[in-house]
Design a protein around this motif. Structure first.
Motif, PDB file in Angstrom:
ATOM      1  N   VAL B 355       0.870  -1.203  -0.241  1.00 57.63           N
ATOM      2  CA  VAL B 355      -0.003  -0.274  -0.017  1.00 57.63           C
ATOM      3  C   VAL B 355       0.739   1.298  -0.305  1.00 57.63           C
ATOM      4  O   VAL B 355       0.554   2.336  -0.687  1.00 57.63           O
ATOM      5  CB  VAL B 355      -0.696  -0.278   1.140  1.00 57.63           C
ATOM      6  CG1 VAL B 355      -1.879   1.016   0.962  1.00 57.63           C
ATOM      7  CG2 VAL B 355      -2.062  -1.011   0.933  1.00 57.63           C
ATOM      8  N   ALA B 356       1.818   1.415   0.971  1.00 58.42           N
ATOM      9  CA  ALA B 356       3.215   2.685   0.432  1.00 58.42           C
ATOM     10  C   ALA B 356       3.310   3.031  -0.219  1.00 58.42           C
ATOM     11  O   ALA B 356       3.563   3.939  -1.005  1.00 58.42           O
ATOM     12  CB  ALA B 356       4.116   1.974   2.046  1.00 58.42           C
ATOM     13  N   ALA B 357       3.708   1.441  -1.254  1.00 58.02           N
ATOM     14  CA  ALA B 357       4.314   1.445  -2.251  1.00 58.02           C
ATOM     15  C   ALA B 357       3.745   2.588  -3.584  1.00 58.02           C
ATOM     16  O   ALA B 357       3.988   2.942  -4.374  1.00 58.02           O
ATOM     17  CB  ALA B 357       4.935   0.052  -2.520  1.00 58.02           C
ATOM     18  N   ARG B 358       2.705   2.102  -3.344  1.00 55.00           N
ATOM     19  CA  ARG B 358       1.770   2.588  -4.467  1.00 55.00           C
ATOM     20  C   ARG B 358       0.722   3.914  -4.464  1.00 55.00           C
ATOM     21  O   ARG B 358       1.144   5.146  -4.643  1.00 55.00           O
ATOM     22  CB  ARG B 358       0.104   1.978  -3.846  1.00 55.00           C
ATOM     23  CG  ARG B 358      -0.305   0.980  -5.010  1.00 55.00           C
ATOM     24  CD  ARG B 358      -1.397   0.026  -4.598  1.00 55.00           C
ATOM     25  NE  ARG B 358      -2.468   0.224  -5.334  1.00 55.00           N
ATOM     26  CZ  ARG B 358      -3.646   0.105  -5.117  1.00 55.00           C
ATOM     27  NH1 ARG B 358      -3.924   0.118  -4.075  1.00 55.00           N
ATOM     28  NH2 ARG B 358      -4.639   1.544  -5.859  1.00 55.00           N
ATOM     29  N   MET B 359       1.229   4.156  -2.345  1.00 50.01           N
ATOM     30  CA  MET B 359       0.795   5.535  -2.509  1.00 50.01           C
ATOM     31  C   MET B 359       2.161   6.366  -3.450  1.00 50.01           C
ATOM     32  O   MET B 359       2.327   7.511  -3.060  1.00 50.01           O
ATOM     33  CB  MET B 359       1.415   6.450  -0.648  1.00 50.01           C
ATOM     34  CG  MET B 359       0.804   7.331  -0.352  1.00 50.01           C
ATOM     35  SD  MET B 359       0.874   7.090   1.363  1.00 50.01           S
ATOM     36  CE  MET B 359       0.209   9.242   1.590  1.00 50.01           C
TER      37      MET B 359
END
Lengths: 417, 417
Positions: B355-359
């Motif tokens: 999720v952080a990566a997508r952010m």
């Protein structure tokens, strides 16, 4: 000395005035006294709350009304305590329940039943000045209020419970006058009146102190002083009058008057019917306050009775009385409006016959008609035409206050009652 | 069902609105429920009281301030109860002490310690709806207040103590949104959020519910609903989320953001000095709130630490840190202002890596610099330039809310964190 000071709505009407009141309290403490302070709500803040309630309900619930109105004093008490603390004088605001003021379990017009003084005592002993919300108490965990003039009552009740040395009532006038200075320029401030005189003067329109507060002060022998929060002038002491202090006093202490008086006469009430009891019970149950009542016997079988009511109540009162004609079999009802009442008040009257006669002579000489007369031990009241009331007050002030200032009691005593 | 309803200041901002609230309560009762109501002070009346206090003292005494401010809720509670009684629905207003709400013995920001529910229970069982003043309690016979958002806390505490079936928070918005609708038109109202999500959203600027109230609701498992007092729309439920309910939920519940963020970096803090403890203790003791803290080790002997503060506190905070340079021997202090923080919040993140990566990908694609990153189990926050914050929120809303509405959890799970 333990001093209870009560400050009315005008005295705490703004934050600026609250600052001045705080200064006065600090000065009192600086003179070595202990203070307990009672405050009313700020200026017209109670009216604003009443207006809010009217927007909510035509006849607001009495319990909620008390809870609503009680906030007014809580605001002024908190602000005053806050100011004192800011000035370095330890103080704490207390609401009615915090101050332990127990009342009857009724709303809007409760009487104080007892005061649990432990918390107040603890504060006083710790050098912390309690600032108590006037006008309110607690009953069964509900907030109650004491009705009109309730803060005066709170102050007197606290003074009695704490055995205070004095109860000072601070207001926007500097004392009790011989009559209304707006009517008689020569009116002068009294240094002392008795509780009973104050009661008659209060009931008759000198609205400086609430009658219930005076009654309580008399009952508990609380020495009262009425004075202004806007000056440093000495006020008027309200005290018990003994036989000793009575000597040397003027016969008449003050001239009170009341406008908007109307008279109702019920003619030919048969004696055997207990008609009077019925008439006045019926009026009372409809909330009509009756003041002067005069009854005369016409013959062995019937009486005529006259009484006064507040003029705005006249139509209602006449309607109530007329509705009783069929059952009571009286002859007729008469009405008269545009009247006023003028009274001379003085504890000295008790031992001075002829005072009433001097009053009638004074009014006769001024060509003022007297429609009704009523007397008590310390008061004589005359109902006169409304248009003549100011002239009557001026003439009576000359006779009993201005002239008497030099006259001796024996001289008054020589007149025939 | 036993329902606790809390109405905020806007909802009881005028007598007209109080009438509407009374109608809503009556409708709830008509549907067969029992109600306990908690109210805030009317509209801006608390501000007016604060202004009065400021005229009295620069730093008003805390005890008296509480006593003063408590009147605000007493007014609205009395008026609301009065209205209900007028409408034929039995009701009674209760202040903090009457409702048995005991707090810590501190002023201005007390926590509820216990609630003595006997009186409330008695009223409820008698069919009388208690209208409780929010924001206040009692400690040692003194009136205390619960600080900002205190009425939310009162409502949750009462719901917990009374084992209410639900606690409805009525406010001027109709629920919790995926992000601020003023920034993202496509923002949509959430039907459900978890306590933890609500906490992150509340702390990050969605000022619908006070964090302390959410914490208490979570602790006592009180089901909350946030809804509007101006419409009949369903609101947002704030509930505990179990493993079961987590399945099928979106990974990201909402996008929160905060403006006026500034960053301070302390470079080369010697490790052996316990410098971090000193720096943050010193900031806390001066009332500077620190939000994101990021630390990195430069070499074996020193660390660099960066943290964010509310921009208006920047100069003060830098001054405090610089005053420590001599004792802590760090190299230098850097400052950066004109920043903002944007966060994605969602309980689903726990089980969804990447999720952080997508952010970060989303922000990179939008050409937005990321100055700091901070993560928790249900939140990822990025500090970005203030000028880019709205673009960042919009882009993240597209990625996580609008696109994800059709995406499956497994798809999100396939990304690399």
């Amino acid at each position: 000395m333990l001093v209870v000071q009560k400050y009315g709505g005008t005295s705490v009407g703004s934050t600026e005035r609250i600052r001045l009141v705080a200064q006065r309290i600090q000065n009192t403490i600086a003179r070595g006294h202990q203070c307990v302070v009672v405050v009313s709500a700020m200026g017209h803040s109670t009216d604003a709350l009443v207006d809010l309630a009217k927007e909510i309900a035509d006849v607001p619930d009495a319990r909620e009304m008390d809870s609503l109105l009680a906030t007014g004093e809580q605001v002024s008490a908190s602000l005053l305590a806050m100011r004192l603390v800011h000035m370095g004088t330890p103080a704490q605001s207390l609401t009615g329940w915090q101050a332990g003021i127990a009342t009857e379990d009724v709303h809007g017009n409760a009487r104080v039943t007892s005061i649990e003084t432990a918390r107040l005592r603890q504060l006083i002993d710790s050098g912390i000045t309690p600032i108590v919300t006037g006008f309110q108490g607690i009953a069964n965990g509900n907030i109650t209020t004491l009705g009109r003039g309730g803060s005066d009552t709170s102050a007197v009740a606290l003074a009695a419970a704490l055995h205070a040395d004095i109860c000072e009532i601070y207001t926007d006038v500097d004392g009790v006058y011989t009559t209304d200075p707006r009517v008689v320029q020569a009116a002068r401030k009294l240094t002392e009146v008795s509780y009973d005189e104050m009661l008659e003067l209060a009931n008759l329109g000198a609205q400086v102190l609430h009658p219930r507060a005076v009654e309580n002060a008399k009952h508990f022998a609380v020495p009262l002083v009425v004075r202004s929060s806007f000056s440093d002038e000495e006020g008027t002491s309200v005290v018990a009058i003994t036989e000793q202090t009575l000597e040397g006093r003027q016969v008449v202490t003050g001239i009170a008057f009341e406008r908007q008086v109307a008279r109702i006469a019920v003619i030919g009430v048969p004696l055997q019917q207990h008609g009077l009891a019925t008439i006045f019970s019926e009026l009372a149950s409809h909330g009509v306050n009756v003041d002067v009542i005069v009854q005369s016997v016409v013959d062995a079988a019937a009486v005529d009775v006259s009484f006064t009511v507040h003029e705005p109540d006249l139509t209602k009162a006449v309607g109530i009385v007329e509705s009783l004609q069929e059952s009571l079999h009286f002859t007729r009802v008469e009405r008269q409006s545009d009247l006023a009442k003028v009274s001379i008040v003085g504890a000295g009257m008790i031992s001075n016959p002829g005072v009433a006669a001097r009053m009638f002579v004074t009014l006769r000489d001024a060509n003022i008609a007297v429609h009704m007369v009523s007397t008590s031990e310390i008061k004589v009241s005359c109902v006169v035409p409304a248009d003549d009331v100011e002239r009557a007050v001026k003439a009576l002030h000359v006779t009993f206050v201005e002239a008497d200032a030099e006259a001796s009691l024996s001289e008054a005593g020589s007149a025939v009652k």
